[in-house]
Write a protein that holds these residues in place. Sequence first.
Motif, mmCIF file in Angstrom:
data_model
loop_
_atom_site.group_PDB
_atom_site.id
_atom_site.type_symbol
_atom_site.label_atom_id
_atom_site.label_comp_id
_atom_site.label_asym_id
_atom_site.label_seq_id
_atom_site.Cartn_x
_atom_site.Cartn_y
_atom_site.Cartn_z
ATOM 1 N N TRP A 162 40.676 49.897 28.444
ATOM 2 C CA TRP A 162 40.642 49.883 29.910
ATOM 3 C C TRP A 162 39.221 49.920 30.448
ATOM 4 O O TRP A 162 38.948 49.455 31.561
ATOM 5 C CB TRP A 162 41.435 51.070 30.461
ATOM 6 N N SER A 163 38.287 50.405 29.651
ATOM 7 C CA SER A 163 36.894 50.462 30.108
ATOM 8 C C SER A 163 36.315 49.078 30.366
ATOM 9 O O SER A 163 35.336 48.939 31.111
ATOM 10 C CB SER A 163 36.043 51.213 29.077
ATOM 11 N N ALA A 164 36.900 48.037 29.781
ATOM 12 C CA ALA A 164 36.414 46.672 30.005
ATOM 13 C C ALA A 164 36.903 46.100 31.321
ATOM 14 O O ALA A 164 36.386 45.066 31.783
ATOM 15 C CB ALA A 164 36.845 45.770 28.844
ATOM 16 N N PHE A 165 37.879 46.766 31.922
ATOM 17 C CA PHE A 165 38.438 46.257 33.171
ATOM 18 C C PHE A 165 37.611 46.788 34.335
ATOM 19 O O PHE A 165 37.157 47.931 34.326
ATOM 20 C CB PHE A 165 39.893 46.695 33.314
ATOM 21 N N PRO A 166 37.384 45.975 35.353
ATOM 22 C CA PRO A 166 36.532 46.407 36.468
ATOM 23 C C PRO A 166 37.215 47.485 37.304
ATOM 24 O O PRO A 166 38.426 47.709 37.224
ATOM 25 C CB PRO A 166 36.331 45.119 37.263
ATOM 26 N N ASN A 167 36.382 48.111 38.139
ATOM 27 C CA ASN A 167 36.894 49.122 39.054
ATOM 28 C C ASN A 167 37.815 48.477 40.084
ATOM 29 O O ASN A 167 37.561 47.367 40.557
ATOM 30 C CB ASN A 167 35.727 49.814 39.761
ATOM 31 N N CYS A 168 38.883 49.197 40.447
ATOM 32 C CA CYS A 168 39.880 48.633 41.361
ATOM 33 C C CYS A 168 39.325 48.394 42.764
ATOM 34 O O CYS A 168 39.942 47.658 43.548
ATOM 35 C CB CYS A 168 41.100 49.542 41.437
ATOM 36 N N VAL A 169 38.186 48.985 43.076
ATOM 37 C CA VAL A 169 37.659 48.841 44.436
ATOM 38 C C VAL A 169 37.170 47.429 44.715
ATOM 39 O O VAL A 169 36.947 47.066 45.892
ATOM 40 C CB VAL A 169 36.518 49.848 44.684
ATOM 41 N N ILE A 170 36.991 46.599 43.670
ATOM 42 C CA ILE A 170 36.495 45.229 43.898
ATOM 43 C C ILE A 170 37.597 44.313 44.385
ATOM 44 O O ILE A 170 37.326 43.188 44.811
ATOM 45 C CB ILE A 170 35.845 44.660 42.623
ATOM 46 N N PHE A 171 38.862 44.803 44.340
ATOM 47 C CA PHE A 171 39.979 43.927 44.695
ATOM 48 C C PHE A 171 40.346 44.116 46.164
ATOM 49 O O PHE A 171 40.260 45.220 46.710
ATOM 50 C CB PHE A 171 41.188 44.210 43.809
ATOM 51 N N PRO A 172 40.778 43.050 46.803
ATOM 52 C CA PRO A 172 41.128 43.114 48.225
ATOM 53 C C PRO A 172 42.517 43.708 48.422
ATOM 54 O O PRO A 172 43.290 43.871 47.482
ATOM 55 C CB PRO A 172 41.089 41.654 48.656
ATOM 56 N N TYR A 173 42.841 44.048 49.665
ATOM 57 C CA TYR A 173 44.190 44.522 49.985
ATOM 58 C C TYR A 173 44.868 43.638 51.021
ATOM 59 O O TYR A 173 45.987 43.919 51.439
ATOM 60 C CB TYR A 173 44.144 45.977 50.466
ATOM 61 N N THR A 174 44.152 42.562 51.441
ATOM 62 C CA THR A 174 44.772 41.539 52.277
ATOM 63 C C THR A 174 44.507 40.185 51.655
ATOM 64 O O THR A 174 43.488 39.992 50.977
ATOM 65 C CB THR A 174 44.186 41.577 53.697
ATOM 66 N N ASN A 175 45.416 39.223 51.905
ATOM 67 C CA ASN A 175 45.273 37.872 51.354
ATOM 68 C C ASN A 175 44.982 37.934 49.859
ATOM 69 O O ASN A 175 44.046 37.336 49.343
ATOM 70 C CB ASN A 175 44.148 37.097 52.073
ATOM 71 N N CYS A 176 45.829 38.729 49.142
ATOM 72 C CA CYS A 176 45.609 38.968 47.715
ATOM 73 C C CYS A 176 46.841 38.557 46.917
ATOM 74 O O CYS A 176 47.908 38.274 47.470
ATOM 75 C CB CYS A 176 45.264 40.424 47.461
ATOM 76 N N ASN A 177 46.699 38.532 45.619
ATOM 77 C CA ASN A 177 47.751 38.124 44.694
ATOM 78 C C ASN A 177 48.488 39.364 44.196
ATOM 79 O O ASN A 177 47.868 40.323 43.745
ATOM 80 C CB ASN A 177 47.139 37.359 43.531
ATOM 81 N N ASN A 178 49.807 39.334 44.262
ATOM 82 C CA ASN A 178 50.606 40.460 43.789
ATOM 83 C C ASN A 178 51.819 39.925 43.066
ATOM 84 O O ASN A 178 52.092 38.715 43.059
ATOM 85 C CB ASN A 178 51.027 41.356 44.967
#
Length: 772
Positions: A162-178
């Motif tokens: 999991w350390s290779a995965f970026p911090n979640c703060v870089i992801f948006p909360y609008t117009n995003c993929n879910n």
Amino acid sequence: MTVRLFTDSSETRKGFQADYTSGDKVFSECEVGKYRCADGVTCIDAWKRCDGNNDCRDGSDEAQSNCGCQDIQLTLCRGLEYNMMTLPNPLNFNDTTVDQVESSAAFNDLSALAESGCHPKVKDLVCATILPRCNESPNRQQLPCRSWCEEVKYSCDEEDSWSAFPNCVIFPYTNCNNVNPSTTASGAECYDGNGVNYRGDETKGPVAGVTCERWEDDPTFIEPYPWANLVDNKCRNPDGDWRGPWCFTSSGFQYCDLIPCDGVGCQDPGKPRFGKRSPILKYYWQGDRITYTCDSGFKFKKYVPERPNKAQCVYNNDTGEANWDTAKPDCEVDQKFKLQQDLLSANVYNKAASPTTSLQIKAYVVNVINLDEKGEQIVTAFKAEYTWKDDRLEWEPNEYGKVDRIFILDDQIWKPTLTLERNADTGYSGGFPTTEVKMENTGKISWPVEALTTTTCTLDPFLFPQDNMTCAVCWRAGEEYTIDCSNSTTHKDSSFLTCQNNEAPIVTGEWSGTTILSAVNNTACLTMRLKRDPTYHYSTTISPCLILIILMIITFIMPIDKGDRIGFGVTVLLSMVVSLVVVTGFLPVSTTLPFIAMLIIVCMALMALFMLTTLFIIIIHDKKGPVPKWVRTVFLKHVARALLMGDLTKKLKNEEASAYTVSNKVNDVEGSVNHAFKRDGDGSSGPPLNVKNEVGATLIGLKESVDELKVSVKELSGSIDGLASGDDDEEVAEYALLAKVLDRLSLVLYIIAIIVAIPCTLLIGRPKITVG
């Protein structure tokens, strides 16, 4: 260099001038989650690339050459919900091809994370990050939503990769993929992990079923979580609580009734036949409890476990699954309930109508709470059982599951109206505490009664402290009823008194006696005949009175000429008054005085009488003069002999002879010649014959005159002593002896009077008993 002029047309000027300098370009090193514009120096958030807005000054972030969609050509990420991607990804803005992505330093760790299975959607998240989704017409990039990242992070945070995965703060909360909400094997909607990414429409709490409150009603709460999809009044999990989505309701904080996709819990067991369960949930966690109840008119079957109405969700270590610790119970018809409905319904049974006029009773006194002999009241705890027959309440046991008896509240059937006699409680309003009656299929009704009563007593205080008291607790029915004592002895409580055994001992404090059950006509009584234990009052109340009566004798023993005997007698008399007050303080005021009180009054009267006698004796003791002859004969001779003092008149004669001898001596001095000296003419000696001169004769004559003077002085002194010890001594001795006789007589009469007073007071003071 391109210069653009932007103006608001508020002022008009001629031309403009600009100064500039040039230098070597320094390219920026943008961090993870950033995209470098074509100018090489500006970094913007990666999720802003290809979003339809020019965030780079040169517009390179929206250039068609950079936003074009490509087919997914990475084996790891095949089978996603989308099939078009766009590069570069937010991990490295320089990786513009799939080959560059696969050759990156973090790709191997990300591949391991995708295959770890720590979250059902972890692979989709990894692929959506390294190969961002691309939507055509127009071309738009969509990075994963932050809520999705937060949910996967909760489940995969302990993975080494999991350390290779970026911090979640870089992801948006609008117009995003879910991803779409997950479902269980049965097709029910569920949530993965801790449900931070849950985006369902559930809006109610689990137990009360009340609607959740809107999140925007408290802006201070949603402000820290703009990415958490807190909308409307739906169930969400903004703080990552391990139990899953929750919300606020009118009754407080509640977890929502949602099913975790990978949780180990219990499913809804469903309601039992002719019953229901509570709470009704879609999913029950380990340790949750459920309560079963049967519908009205039904009950649990007898073969079910000890607690058929309770079940708990428990984990099975062998199977790795959770299940209920008890099976769902079955409900069957409640025959007792059905019986009550058939017999006691309002259109069948009228409890105001009397079914019989014959009652039976068995009862006993449980305890005496308080006994007030001065107020002649007793507080009694009693237990009774009335029985009668009501033909309207007969039934056939086989028709009701072989039920031959039931217990119901006493206000559901007819019961007799009873009146408490000799009631002493002003706050008593009648009736008994609510209890259950036993109904038998033969129509026999048993009504148990247990209560406290305050009733009056009849106290006979004459022989206090060996007095007695009669207290009764009586209940009277109407004139048309009759009450008999029961003949039944079969009862769990063996203390009940019946016709065969109608008497039992009772003890309460210093009182003891018997309790007798009786029933005559329409009245039943528990009669308590009590007698006091006199030990305490004999020791503390009666004995001081007896001691004072005996101490009065000291008055007649003290010397007569001592004035203290009057003060001593008065002190004893006052002490008797105090004893009388103490005795009467224990007993009620009535027309009959107790024997001991009457005896104290008689003794006080005797003490007063003999105190007057003592005063008379003291007065005559110092009286002068001779006593009358009859007094001398009666008191100094006969009474003195009777009192064992001897004949005191003999003592008076001896004193009389002595007195007369003294008197004769006095007469002899007055009329006789003292032969101790010789006088002229009587053979008295004259001057010696050998005196030859006149001087010598004169001296001898002077000496004789002195001798005669001495004799005269001696005779006068003897006369005075005779007067002082003559008739007056005789008078004083006689009255003193008379006082001693009277004093001894008073002592004897006082003792005889006290002895005689006891039976006389007992006989005269006893109340008359009238036989009618």
